[in-house]
Design a protein around this motif. Structure first.
Motif, PDB file in Angstrom:
ATOM      1  N   ASP A 114     -13.161 -27.139 -10.237  1.00 41.76           N
ATOM      2  CA  ASP A 114     -13.574 -27.368 -11.504  1.00 41.76           C
ATOM      3  C   ASP A 114     -14.825 -28.029 -11.816  1.00 41.76           C
ATOM      4  O   ASP A 114     -15.633 -27.921 -12.369  1.00 41.76           O
ATOM      5  N   ALA A 115     -14.645 -29.265 -10.974  1.00 41.66           N
ATOM      6  CA  ALA A 115     -15.678 -30.230 -11.512  1.00 41.66           C
ATOM      7  C   ALA A 115     -16.826 -30.083 -10.548  1.00 41.66           C
ATOM      8  O   ALA A 115     -17.920 -30.928 -10.353  1.00 41.66           O
ATOM      9  N   GLY A 116     -16.714 -28.975  -9.451  1.00 43.04           N
ATOM     10  CA  GLY A 116     -17.693 -28.946  -8.518  1.00 43.04           C
ATOM     11  C   GLY A 116     -18.022 -30.341  -7.539  1.00 43.04           C
ATOM     12  O   GLY A 116     -19.123 -30.485  -7.059  1.00 43.04           O
ATOM     13  N   ILE A 117     -17.022 -30.851  -7.281  1.00 37.20           N
ATOM     14  CA  ILE A 117     -16.874 -31.876  -6.133  1.00 37.20           C
ATOM     15  C   ILE A 117     -16.888 -31.482  -4.932  1.00 37.20           C
ATOM     16  O   ILE A 117     -16.440 -30.692  -4.240  1.00 37.20           O
ATOM     17  N   ALA A 195     -12.395 -47.399  -2.659  1.00 33.23           N
ATOM     18  CA  ALA A 195     -13.377 -47.875  -3.514  1.00 33.23           C
ATOM     19  C   ALA A 195     -12.715 -48.573  -4.754  1.00 33.23           C
ATOM     20  O   ALA A 195     -11.605 -48.136  -5.187  1.00 33.23           O
ATOM     21  N   PHE A 196     -13.398 -49.714  -5.129  1.00 37.04           N
ATOM     22  CA  PHE A 196     -12.801 -50.263  -6.442  1.00 37.04           C
ATOM     23  C   PHE A 196     -13.468 -49.471  -7.497  1.00 37.04           C
ATOM     24  O   PHE A 196     -15.016 -49.433  -7.440  1.00 37.04           O
ATOM     25  N   VAL A 197     -12.770 -48.980  -8.573  1.00 42.16           N
ATOM     26  CA  VAL A 197     -13.627 -48.241  -9.553  1.00 42.16           C
ATOM     27  C   VAL A 197     -13.190 -48.858 -11.013  1.00 42.16           C
ATOM     28  O   VAL A 197     -11.989 -49.247 -11.277  1.00 42.16           O
ATOM     29  N   ALA A 198     -14.216 -49.098 -11.864  1.00 46.73           N
ATOM     30  CA  ALA A 198     -13.943 -49.466 -13.346  1.00 46.73           C
ATOM     31  C   ALA A 198     -15.313 -49.325 -13.802  1.00 46.73           C
ATOM     32  O   ALA A 198     -16.359 -49.314 -13.539  1.00 46.73           O
ATOM     33  N   ASN A 199     -15.133 -49.191 -15.329  1.00 46.51           N
ATOM     34  CA  ASN A 199     -16.278 -48.855 -16.295  1.00 46.51           C
ATOM     35  C   ASN A 199     -17.251 -47.811 -15.658  1.00 46.51           C
ATOM     36  O   ASN A 199     -18.544 -48.166 -15.967  1.00 46.51           O
ATOM     37  N   GLY A 200     -16.729 -46.990 -15.222  1.00 49.53           N
ATOM     38  CA  GLY A 200     -17.640 -45.801 -14.823  1.00 49.53           C
ATOM     39  C   GLY A 200     -18.576 -46.104 -13.529  1.00 49.53           C
ATOM     40  O   GLY A 200     -19.479 -45.232 -13.213  1.00 49.53           O
ATOM     41  N   GLU A 201     -18.048 -46.930 -12.620  1.00 51.97           N
ATOM     42  CA  GLU A 201     -18.779 -47.383 -11.430  1.00 51.97           C
ATOM     43  C   GLU A 201     -17.891 -47.540 -10.468  1.00 51.97           C
ATOM     44  O   GLU A 201     -16.807 -47.818 -10.705  1.00 51.97           O
ATOM     45  N   PHE A 202     -18.360 -47.742  -9.133  1.00 55.39           N
ATOM     46  CA  PHE A 202     -17.538 -47.932  -8.059  1.00 55.39           C
ATOM     47  C   PHE A 202     -17.918 -48.830  -7.089  1.00 55.39           C
ATOM     48  O   PHE A 202     -19.535 -48.706  -6.824  1.00 55.39           O
ATOM     49  N   THR A 254     -16.932 -37.647  -7.808  1.00 52.03           N
ATOM     50  CA  THR A 254     -15.374 -37.916  -8.326  1.00 52.03           C
ATOM     51  C   THR A 254     -15.095 -38.760  -9.305  1.00 52.03           C
ATOM     52  O   THR A 254     -14.573 -38.567 -10.417  1.00 52.03           O
ATOM     53  N   VAL A 255     -15.864 -40.123  -8.953  1.00 53.33           N
ATOM     54  CA  VAL A 255     -15.554 -41.006  -9.973  1.00 53.33           C
ATOM     55  C   VAL A 255     -16.282 -40.621 -11.561  1.00 53.33           C
ATOM     56  O   VAL A 255     -15.994 -40.888 -12.602  1.00 53.33           O
ATOM     57  N   SER A 256     -17.564 -39.918 -11.351  1.00 50.34           N
ATOM     58  CA  SER A 256     -18.221 -39.229 -12.489  1.00 50.34           C
ATOM     59  C   SER A 256     -17.635 -38.381 -13.092  1.00 50.34           C
ATOM     60  O   SER A 256     -17.435 -38.409 -14.497  1.00 50.34           O
ATOM     61  N   ALA A 257     -16.633 -37.633 -12.321  1.00 47.10           N
ATOM     62  CA  ALA A 257     -15.956 -36.437 -13.370  1.00 47.10           C
ATOM     63  C   ALA A 257     -14.464 -37.034 -13.898  1.00 47.10           C
ATOM     64  O   ALA A 257     -14.018 -36.607 -14.508  1.00 47.10           O
ATOM     65  N   LEU A 258     -14.268 -38.395 -13.020  1.00 44.40           N
ATOM     66  CA  LEU A 258     -12.834 -38.806 -13.598  1.00 44.40           C
ATOM     67  C   LEU A 258     -13.073 -39.851 -14.552  1.00 44.40           C
ATOM     68  O   LEU A 258     -13.411 -40.992 -14.624  1.00 44.40           O
ATOM     69  N   ASP A 259     -12.912 -39.412 -16.002  1.00 45.46           N
ATOM     70  CA  ASP A 259     -13.471 -40.152 -17.135  1.00 45.46           C
ATOM     71  C   ASP A 259     -12.669 -41.293 -17.270  1.00 45.46           C
ATOM     72  O   ASP A 259     -11.395 -41.085 -17.579  1.00 45.46           O
ATOM     73  N   GLY A 260     -12.848 -42.512 -17.521  1.00 44.91           N
ATOM     74  CA  GLY A 260     -11.988 -43.713 -17.656  1.00 44.91           C
ATOM     75  C   GLY A 260     -11.189 -44.094 -16.477  1.00 44.91           C
ATOM     76  O   GLY A 260     -10.240 -45.158 -16.791  1.00 44.91           O
ATOM     77  N   TYR A 261     -11.458 -43.527 -15.427  1.00 42.98           N
ATOM     78  CA  TYR A 261     -10.430 -44.101 -14.395  1.00 42.98           C
ATOM     79  C   TYR A 261     -10.650 -45.468 -13.845  1.00 42.98           C
ATOM     80  O   TYR A 261     -11.948 -46.007 -13.987  1.00 42.98           O
ATOM     81  N   LYS A 262      -9.764 -46.223 -13.456  1.00 42.15           N
ATOM     82  CA  LYS A 262      -9.768 -47.581 -13.264  1.00 42.15           C
ATOM     83  C   LYS A 262      -8.824 -47.944 -12.078  1.00 42.15           C
ATOM     84  O   LYS A 262      -7.591 -47.159 -11.970  1.00 42.15           O
TER      85      LYS A 262
END
Length: 428
Positions: A114-117, A195-202, A254-262
Motif C-alpha cells: 500500500d505504501a509502495g515500498i 537502523a536506529f529510528v526516531a523523529n522521522g529519520e534513521f 519504510t521510515v517515511s511511511a511509518l509515521d512516528g516510529y521509534k
C-alpha cells in the motif's frame, strides 16, 4: 546528568546492548531469566516477565529510569513501550501497533504494497488453510510459507529447499495457524541492515549476514540464528556499495511511511539479480546481529537515546573499520528438541580476545543452566573476517561442547567464498 536506563530483556542481544550502555549510564535490567552478563553490568536486576507492562513500569519508576530500551519483540507486541511512554518514561522501541511491522507478517506485506515500498515480493495472505493449499497448487513456482505471527525465526518453510508442494501443504494443515502468508521464493544471498529510528529519520549500521540453518553447510531446520559475520566495510564481500545503498533506499521509504516510529528497524534482505528484496522487517535489533554491530559502534549509544527522546537530530554514527564473527553455542537438539536444564561451566578467562555474550541461560545460586533457547555467543573482532573467525573459534572452548551444539563453519573462508561465488554465478 547521568541517565538512568532500564533495559528490558535477558538474551544475547540485550547483553550486547548492556555492554554498549554500561560505561556511560546507570543501568538497570529486568527479564524472566537472570542473564549473568547483564546482571554484572547492571546496578540492579529484577526477575519479572518481559511481557508484563505494569510490572515493568513499576520497576522503571522504582529505579528512576529516564529512558527504557526494549530488547525483544514479545514485550513490544505486549505493549510494554506503550505503557512506559504513558507513564512518562521514554521507551526506545515502537508501540504495539507500530511493531506490527514485525509481529504481523500479513500486515507487513500489505503495508509495503500500500505504501509502495520497493523490494516487496509477490504475496498473498490467507486465513483459510485450504485456500492457501489451493494457491500452492495453482502457483507457477516455489513459495515461502510464513505464519503471520511471531515464531522466533523458526516457523518459515521454503519450497524447493526444505519441502516440495505437498510438504508445504502438509505443513500448513498440520500446524493450523490462524493466518498464513505465501510469497514468492527469492533466490540470492541474505543480509541484514539495522537502523536506529526516531523523529522521522534513521541512522543505518553496517550489513551483517546471519546463518539461520542449524547445521554446517546450511543444512537442517531454521533456528533463531546460529551466528553471523560483518566485514570491515559497510557492505559484505558478496555485495557492492550500490547493493548496500539500495537497501538504505528501502529503509528510507519504510521510515517515511511509518509515521512516528521509534526504536530499531531491522531490514532482512535477499540480494537478487534485481537488487535487494525484503524478506522481512523486525522492530528490534537482530540476535545475533546486535553482537556484530554494537561492539564496533564508536558513537555512544546513550547519545542516540537522548537525542531520540529529546526530539533532536540523531547523531551521525561512527563504526570501527573492523570485521566481526559471532558463533552461538546452543543446547543439543535445538531448535526442535532442545535439552534444557543442563549446568554449563563457563571459563570466561579462556575466551581470550573474544567477546562473550550470555543469551538464554539462567543464573541460579549454584551455577548457570541452559534453557530451551540459545545459550551464549563468542564474537571475534579484527581487521578481517578471517582473523575475527579465528578469534571466535579459539574462544569456543570456554564451556566445552558437552550438551552444546555449535556451527563451526560460520565466518570461515570457504563459506564466505561460496557466498561470493553464488552471487557471481547468479549475476552471470
Amino acid at each position: 546528568m547521568t541517565e538512568t536506563i532500564l533495559l528490558v530483556g535477558g538474551g544475547g542481544r540485550e547483553h550486547a546492548i548492556a555492554r554498549a550502555l554500561a560505561p556511560d549510564v546507570n543501568l538497570y535490567a529486568c527479564a524472566s531469566n537472570r542473564n549473568p552478563g547483564i546482571a554484572r553490568l547492571a546496578d540492579g536486576f529484577e526477575s519479572l516477565s518481559e511481557t508484563d507492562p505494569e510490572a515493568i513500569v513499576a520497576y522503571a519508576e522504582e529505579v528512576g529510569a529516564t529512558v527504557a530500551v526494549v530488547g525483544p519483540e514479545a514485550p513490544l507486541a505486549a505493549g510494554v513501550a506503550d505503557a512506559l511512554d504513558e507513564a512518562g518514561i521514554y521507551a526506545f522501541g515502537p508501540h504495539a501497533e507500530e511493531a506490527r511491522i514485525e509481529t504481523d507478517k500479513a500486515f507487513q506485506r500489505r503495508f509495503m504494497r500500500d505504501a509502495g515500498i520497493p523490494g516487496c515480493p509477490d504475496f498473498e495472505t490467507f486465513d483459510d488453510d485450504e485456500e492457501a493449499c489451493a494457491f500452492i497448487d495453482d502457483y507457477d513456482g516455489d513459495l515461502v510459507v510464513k505464519p503471520a505471527g511471531l515464531t522466533g525465526g523458526k516457523g518459515v518453510v521454503v519450497m524447493g529447499d526444505q519441502v516440495d508442494a505437498e510438504g508445504a501443504k502438509e505443513y500448513i494443515r498440520e500446524n493450523d495457524y490462524d493466518r498464513i502468508v505465501l510469497e514468492e521464493r527469492l533466490i540470492g544471498e541474505e543480509f541484514t541492515v539495522q537502523a536506529f529510528v526516531a523523529n522521522g529519520e534513521f541512522r543505518a549500521t553496517p550489513a551483517v549476514q546471519d546463518h539461520k540453518r542449524a547445521y554446517e553447510g546450511d543444512e537442517g531446520p531454521n533456528t533463531g540464528g546460529m551466528g553471523s559475520y560483518s566485514d570491515a566495510t559497510w557492505a559484505l564481500p558478496f555485495m557492492t556499495e550500490g547493493d548496500y545503498d539500495a537497501a538504505l533506499d528501502i529503509l528510507d521509504a519504510t521510515v517515511s511511511a511509518l509515521d512516528g516510529y521509534k526504536g530499531i528497524l531491522y531490514g532482512q534482505f535477499m540480494l537478487t539479480t534485481e537488487g535487494p528484496k525484503v524478506i522481512e522487517f523486525n522492530a528490534r535489533f537482530g540476535d545475533p546481529e546486535a553482537m556484530n554491530t554494537l561492539p564496533v559502534l564508536e558513537t555512544k549509544f546513550v547519545d542516540i537515546l537522548t537525542a531520540a527522546r529529546d526530539g533532536e537530530d540523531l547523531p551521525e554514527l561512527a563504526f570501527a573499520a573492523q570485521a566481526t564473527v559471532c558463533k552461538y553455542a546452543v543446547p543439543d537438539g535445538y531448535p526442535e528438541n532442545p535439552t534444557a536444564g543442563t549446568k554449563v561451566e563457563v571459563d570466561e578467562e579462556s575466551a581470550g580476545d573474544a567477546l562473550l555474550y550470555y543469551a538464554s541461560v539462567d543464573e541460579r545460586d549454584d551455577g548457570i543452566y541452559t534453557t530451551t533457547s540459545r545459550s551464549f555467543a563468542l564474537v571475534g573482532v579484527a581487521d578481517t573476517i578471517a582473523e575475527a573467525e579465528e578469534i571466535a573459534e579459539d574462544a569456543l572452548a570456554v564451556a566445552g561442547e558437552d550438551g552444546l551444539h555449535i556451527r563451526h563453519d560460520i565466518g570461515k573462508a570457504d563459506l564466505v567464498q561460496r557466498r561470493i561465488d553464488h552471487m557471481e554465478e547468479l549475476r552471470r
